[in-house]
Design a protein around this motif. Sequence first.
Motif, PDB file in Angstrom:
ATOM      1  N   ALA A  49       0.834  -1.208   0.000  1.00  0.00           N
ATOM      2  CA  ALA A  49       0.000   0.000   0.000  1.00  0.00           C
ATOM      3  C   ALA A  49       0.868   1.258   0.000  1.00  0.00           C
ATOM      4  N   MET A  50       1.909   1.267   0.828  1.00  0.00           N
ATOM      5  CA  MET A  50       2.798   2.433   0.886  1.00  0.00           C
ATOM      6  C   MET A  50       3.571   2.598  -0.413  1.00  0.00           C
ATOM      7  N   LYS A  51       3.960   1.473  -1.018  1.00  0.00           N
ATOM      8  CA  LYS A  51       4.668   1.538  -2.293  1.00  0.00           C
ATOM      9  C   LYS A  51       3.776   2.149  -3.365  1.00  0.00           C
ATOM     10  N   ALA A  52       2.493   1.766  -3.369  1.00  0.00           N
ATOM     11  CA  ALA A  52       1.552   2.323  -4.338  1.00  0.00           C
ATOM     12  C   ALA A  52       1.410   3.829  -4.157  1.00  0.00           C
ATOM     13  N   ILE A  53       1.321   4.264  -2.904  1.00  0.00           N
ATOM     14  CA  ILE A  53       1.206   5.699  -2.631  1.00  0.00           C
ATOM     15  C   ILE A  53       2.438   6.439  -3.149  1.00  0.00           C
ATOM     16  N   ASP A  54       3.617   5.873  -2.878  1.00  0.00           N
ATOM     17  CA  ASP A  54       4.866   6.546  -3.238  1.00  0.00           C
ATOM     18  C   ASP A  54       5.047   6.670  -4.753  1.00  0.00           C
ATOM     19  N   ILE A  55       4.664   5.637  -5.506  1.00  0.00           N
ATOM     20  CA  ILE A  55       4.970   5.674  -6.949  1.00  0.00           C
ATOM     21  C   ILE A  55       3.806   6.183  -7.800  1.00  0.00           C
ATOM     22  N   LEU A  56       2.603   6.318  -7.184  1.00  0.00           N
ATOM     23  CA  LEU A  56       1.448   6.757  -7.969  1.00  0.00           C
ATOM     24  C   LEU A  56       0.981   8.163  -7.616  1.00  0.00           C
ATOM     25  N   GLN A 111       8.879   5.791  13.372  1.00  0.00           N
ATOM     26  CA  GLN A 111       9.445   5.567  12.048  1.00  0.00           C
ATOM     27  C   GLN A 111       8.778   4.360  11.391  1.00  0.00           C
ATOM     28  N   VAL A 112       8.547   4.435  10.085  1.00  0.00           N
ATOM     29  CA  VAL A 112       7.958   3.330   9.334  1.00  0.00           C
ATOM     30  C   VAL A 112       8.983   2.840   8.328  1.00  0.00           C
ATOM     31  N   ASN A 113       9.212   1.547   8.298  1.00  0.00           N
ATOM     32  CA  ASN A 113      10.147   0.974   7.329  1.00  0.00           C
ATOM     33  C   ASN A 113       9.511   0.912   5.948  1.00  0.00           C
ATOM     34  N   THR A 114      10.187   1.438   4.965  1.00  0.00           N
ATOM     35  CA  THR A 114       9.699   1.378   3.582  1.00  0.00           C
ATOM     36  C   THR A 114      10.866   1.070   2.665  1.00  0.00           C
ATOM     37  N   GLU A 115      10.548   0.807   1.394  1.00  0.00           N
ATOM     38  CA  GLU A 115      11.595   0.558   0.408  1.00  0.00           C
ATOM     39  C   GLU A 115      12.064   1.851  -0.245  1.00  0.00           C
ATOM     40  N   THR A 116      11.452   2.962   0.110  1.00  0.00           N
ATOM     41  CA  THR A 116      11.816   4.234  -0.510  1.00  0.00           C
ATOM     42  C   THR A 116      13.082   4.797   0.128  1.00  0.00           C
ATOM     43  N   GLU A 117      13.737   5.688  -0.606  1.00  0.00           N
ATOM     44  CA  GLU A 117      14.957   6.312  -0.101  1.00  0.00           C
ATOM     45  C   GLU A 117      14.639   7.356   0.967  1.00  0.00           C
TER      46      GLU A 117
END
Length: 612
Positions: A49-56, A111-117
């Motif tokens: 879900a967080m990945k979708a938010i970040d890239i869309l 803090q939330v772990n994500t794949e984003t930089e």
Amino acid sequence: MNKLYIGNLGEQASVEDLQGIFGERHLKHSAFLLKTGYAFVDCPDEKIAMKAIDILSGKVELHGKVLEVEFSVPKRQRSCKLQVRNIPPHLQWEVLDGMLAQYGAVENCEQVNTETETAVVNVRYGAKEQARLAMEKLNGFMLEDFALKVSYIPDEAAAAADTPPAGGRRGFPPRGPPRAGSPSMGARPRLQSDVPLRILVPTQFVGAIIGKEGATIRNITKQTHSKIDIHRKENAGAAEKPITVHSTPDGCSNACKTIMEIMLKEAVDTKFTEEIPLKILAHNNFVGRLIGKEGRNLKKIEQDTETKITISPLQDLTLYNPERTITVKGSIEACARAEEEVMKKVRESYENDVAAMNLQSNLIPGLNLNALGLFPGCAPGMGSSMGSGAPPPGAHSGYAPSFGVSPAAAAPPPGITLAHSLSLTKTGPQESETVHLFIPAAAVGAIIGKQGQHIKQLSRFACASIKIAQADPLDAKQRMVILVGPPEAQFKAQGRIFGKLKEENFFGPKEEVKLEAHILVPSFAAGRVIGKGGKTVNELQNLTSAEVVVPRDQTPDENDQVIVKIIGHFYSSQLAQRKIQEILAQVRRQQQPKPSPGAQPPQPRRSLGDRK
């Protein structure tokens, strides 16, 4: 929290369009629910879900409209919790804390772990209006070339508050007492999870701790009356995984001992020959007091428990890692005793800081100390869902250092508040001031830090010049710290120095941190500070509770300046400094030449960008 809201859709948008957008980017999802102008979709987990938010969100167009993608939050859960994304990865916690605290009391920041930089944090404010204001002001705010993205996330506490009480209508108690054998009869005691226990365990033992179909971890939870979170999905490939235990102190210790016993048995069964130490995670704000002056507290724990304890270096701390790793080596019984003593010190530090913050927040109405960044208002405490490489959530509400001031000593005189006297909320440029602050000579190393790191960070944080003067052969017990900067910078820098001395135990547990500060004033203004018959200086002392001395028979320096000495705890010293600066400003205004009659006032300079 895996359901997404997709907004700003045109009338031509179709489910097939959305499926194509998600499919092209390999975003797993369930069926779309398409409405006029918006849609909903479920993702398998929060990470996707967080990945979708970040890239869309804000980056993908559909039929000429830029998509808005964020977590779907029901209105009843749209309360005090926000998620802040796209934070510069190198940003210091102090800066982030100060920025968030401008809009209200931050109860929790994790803090939330994500794949984003970039970094992502979840923030909980003390009131809905504060969260609304923060979202309004911070969404799209440019921070070091990064545009922050802020959205609501589900607030379970708000939803629970809106849920009718079990067994009765909203606002009415349940009818009659609970039946024997009902779940409420055997309810767990209230968990004291303000300071949970966080430990690191080798990844290969996580399976044994969980057990077949979770049987082992359920058994530990039941026996110790605790809530245990094993964060196995975070930090993929890491050699160690964090475990957070929420319970009473005894419950945390019992769970910790049981986990150590399980790891030892698994090591024997798998012929694992390496030593398995106990690794406790603790926020850096508490570690100085755990160690104690010259390491005395830590040495005592080692001696009493027959263990060997080491602590990870300060250099490992970053925005993502505000915790230090406390490694304990010894037998299981010895490590268990050491855990009790270590966490006892950590909890004491936390409770002292909360008490100090509660007092200080009432001392200075109108002056937002959190906005100044003095108090890590959302300091990541001992949280429940972060890995060793990231700050933990569950931040302690209202965490703050105490500036080495006891509650009684910190109180200003009746009828006087520091907000009226510190004058830090004024806008416009402020003149730079020079203050000489005298600290114990033994504390110089703590202020400078390893390879000068602490004093450099302090200087950047306060926006002040901070230098340690050479040792005075006539006074080997003290060293002078030279601070140059405007009033706000002085307040922040001096406050941190007072707090550091208390934290590093250069003053006793019940002893106030009192330091001597020197201000240089023009020799012709010294009389104004003293006043007729010493009236002004006496009033200053009564007003501020600080000792203010203008030594007699001083020889002015090359700049025709003399010293005014101020001795007191942090707040009294600051109040005295501000009052003396007010006197000097008044003297300077009186010395300015008055304009002659008919003279034209000076015209402001025009810049190249001004219109002609």
